[in-house]
Structure formats: structure tokens, C-alpha cells
Design an enzyme around this catalytic site. Structure first.
Site: not given
Ligand SMILES: [Fe+2]
Length: 331
Positions: A219, A240, A185, A243, A245
Site C-alpha cells: 500500500y 510499503r 486499513y 506485511h 503487524h
Molecule cells: Fe502497516
């Protein structure tokens, strides 16, 4: 004044300071493995005036003590737990919340979320917010891009925002955020000049929306703290699945916080934080048709992943009915 009456006076003074009615307190003298649960509950409930707090603490003590009894917890194990929680607290900073990570990896976040954000049949399901939402995303126009060039493979997302009867919801606020193609991110980079791979837009009159993103990738959650050690000790991985969000809100409807998980991801069946729900698994198509690529205004012919995803929002009444059903089921 006698020593006994002096002690009573001091106790009353202390009790008054703390708003405690000593006359209501139970006499708990004999502490043992048999009596301790009842004793703690008796003293917790005697003077507590908040009904919800009473329910929570009664259940907390019952379950916590039952857990200790069930596993016959040793002194060493209890100290290990104390040490673990101490380290978890010490690891927390303004930008790192190790307790939320603990809650996530133990499934508590998903459980709380499932009880409080249940949706009626037909509405888009919710899932955990995660720690990477920020308030500073830029607005993008419908069809615009949330990711700079070079941030990953193109992903074009479009769909409609609707109510449970299929009526369009115009002007819905749609927030979206994701990792770049490297699995990070924007806030995880040391240098962050501007928001990246995140943005917000509004649905059109007919409820439609579209934007260009990048294909997110799996990630790892932060694993250099006690939670990472716990997962290693349990033989779990820290990943994870990829995805995207999404958060959608419109007046008259419940805010929806959700995410879409990409089919085929190696971690989709073992998400470290238990965010995946079957209805949120998506399978983007690969578009190589030049005409379609050009029509999307990417500026050049570029194959891209394409995700068509509608949102169905619930009204507060529909949401409340769904939550009532969940509460009955899980109790
Ligand atoms: Fe996330």
C-alpha cells in the site's frame, strides 16, 4: 536612577522571571560563521541543569551547524527547508501525522527503534509500529478470524509464543492488524462501522496461537503532502511492501512490536519507511489440501496461504543487554 542602572534592573527582573542566572551566561558578542557554533553551545549549556538535555542540545547544534557548513547551505535552500517544515506542520491533524511520516521516510523512526528495541540473539526482532494500530480491536478466539468474508484471500497464521530458552509463554496477549486485500486499513475508509482486519487473542497453555487473516497487499503511504513531494523530488516511490503487524506482550517479558513481510513482494527491498528486517521476511505456503482446509474450520474447502510463525520474547534483562551492545556499536 540612571539609564544604565534602569536597564540592569529590568534585565535582572526579566532574568528572575525566567529563572536565568545572568552571571553564568557567557559573553557572546562577536557572531561569525567561525564562532557561532561555540557561542550557541556556550549559552545553551551555561544555565541548563539537566545533564541529558545538555548532551542532546550540544550534539544537535554541532551536527546541525556541521551540516550547514558541509553543504554550504544557501539562503534559498534554507528558506525551502523552513517552508517544507511549515507545510509539514500544517498538514498534521488529529488523524494525520506528517512529521511521523517524515521521520519514517528519513529512516529516523527505524534508527530510534533499533536503538531502543534491540533484542538478544534468538528473540524475534522488533520493527516500527506504524500509524494504523487502534485500541478498539475485537478479541478473537484461538483459531478465529480477524477478517470478514470478502476482505481478501485467506491467510492462516499459527505458531507459539516462547521465551529465549524455548519455554512456552501461556496467556500472552497477541494483537494483529493488517490491510485488507485492497491495500487499505479499516481506518482509511470513510465509513468504518467496526474494526476490520485487526484483532487480539491470547496464547494457550502450551504457548500456541492461531488465527485466520487475509493476505495483506502493498500500500502507498499518504503522499498528498510535503513528504510525498519530497519523495517524488528524490525519485522515490511511496509504497510499503505487504506485511502483517503483530504486537505480543506477556508479564515478565518485554513487549514486542513487530511485523512480518511477505517474500516476493515488489517493494520488499525498497520499503518507503524502512521497516523490513531480514529476519522478519516470511514465505507463506499455499495450502490446497482439502483435508487441511476443512480442518481449519473455514466452512468450505478453500485454498489459503499458511504462515507458521513463532514468537520469542526477551526478558527486560536480556533486552537491556542487547540495547547496551547496540549503543556501543552505533556510537
Ligand atoms: Fe502497516
Amino acid at each position: 536612577m540612571s539609564r544604565a542602572s534602569e536597564a540592569t534592573r529590568k534585565m535582572n527582573e526579566l532574568a528572575a522571571q525566567h529563572d536565568v542566572d545572568l552571571s553564568k551566561l557567557p559573553r557572546i558578542i562577536d557572531q561569525s560563521a567561525d564562532s557561532i557554533t561555540n557561542n550557541v553551545n556556550a549559552i545553551n549549556l551555561a544555565n541548563c541543569s539537566d545533564e541529558r538535555r545538555k548532551v542532546i542540545f550540544k550534539s544537535l547544534i554541532d551536527h546541525l551547524h556541521a551540516f550547514v557548513r558541509e553543504v554550504s547551505l544557501t539562503n534559498e535552500e534554507w528558506m525551502t527547508a523552513i517552508q517544507f517544515l511549515t507545510e509539514t506542520g500544517k498538514k498534521c491533524t488529529d488523524i494525520r501525522q506528517e512529521f511521523i511520516l517524515l521521520s519514517d521516510t528519513l529512516g529516523v523512526s527505524t534508527l530510534v527503534d533499533g536503538i531502543n528495541n534491540a533484542k538478544p540473539p534468538g528473540a524475534t526482532e522488533a520493527t516500527v509500529l506504524g500509524p494504523f494500530f487502534t485500541q478498539d480491536a475485537h478479541e478473537v478466539q484461538n483459531g478465529g478470524s480477524i477478517a470478514s468474508e470478502g476482505k481478501g484471500d485467506y491467510l492462516f497464521v499459527e505458531g507459539r509464543v516462547m521465551d529465549t530458552k524455548g519455554n512456552p509463554i501461556p496467556n500472552a496477549l497477541i494483537n494483529t492488524w493488517e490491510t485488507d486485500g485492497h491495500g487499505s486499513y479499516d481506518v482509511q475508509y470513510e465509513v468504518r462501522d467496526a474494526p476490520e482486519c485487526r484483532g487480539y487473542l491470547r496464547s494457550a497453555e502450551d504457548g500456541s496461537y492461531s488465527f485466520r487473516a487475509v493476505v495483506p497487499v502493498p500500500y502507498p503511504i499518504p503522499s498528498d503532502g510535503p513528504v510525498g513531494k519530497m519523495l517524488t523530488a528524490l525519485g522515490r516511490h511511496v509504497y510499503r511492501p505487504a506485511h502483517l503487524h503483530m504486537m505480543v506482550e506477556a508479564p515478565g517479558f518485554e513487549k514486542l512490536t513487530t511485523a512480518f513481510y511477505f517474500d516476493g513482494d515488489p517493494y520488499i527491498t525498497s520499503d518507503a519507511v524502512f521497516g523490513v528486517r531480514t529476519s522478519l521476511i516470511v514465505k507463506p505456503e499455499l495450502i490446497t489440501d482439502v483435508a487441511k482446509t476443512k480442518a481449519r474450520g473455514f466452512g468450505e474447502e478453500k485454498p489459503h496461504a499458511y504462515l507458521k510463525q513463532d514468537f520469542v520474547l526477551a526478558t527486560p534483562e536480556e533486552g537491556a543487554a542487547a540495547r547496551k551492545k547496540v549503543a556501543q556499536r552505533v556510537n
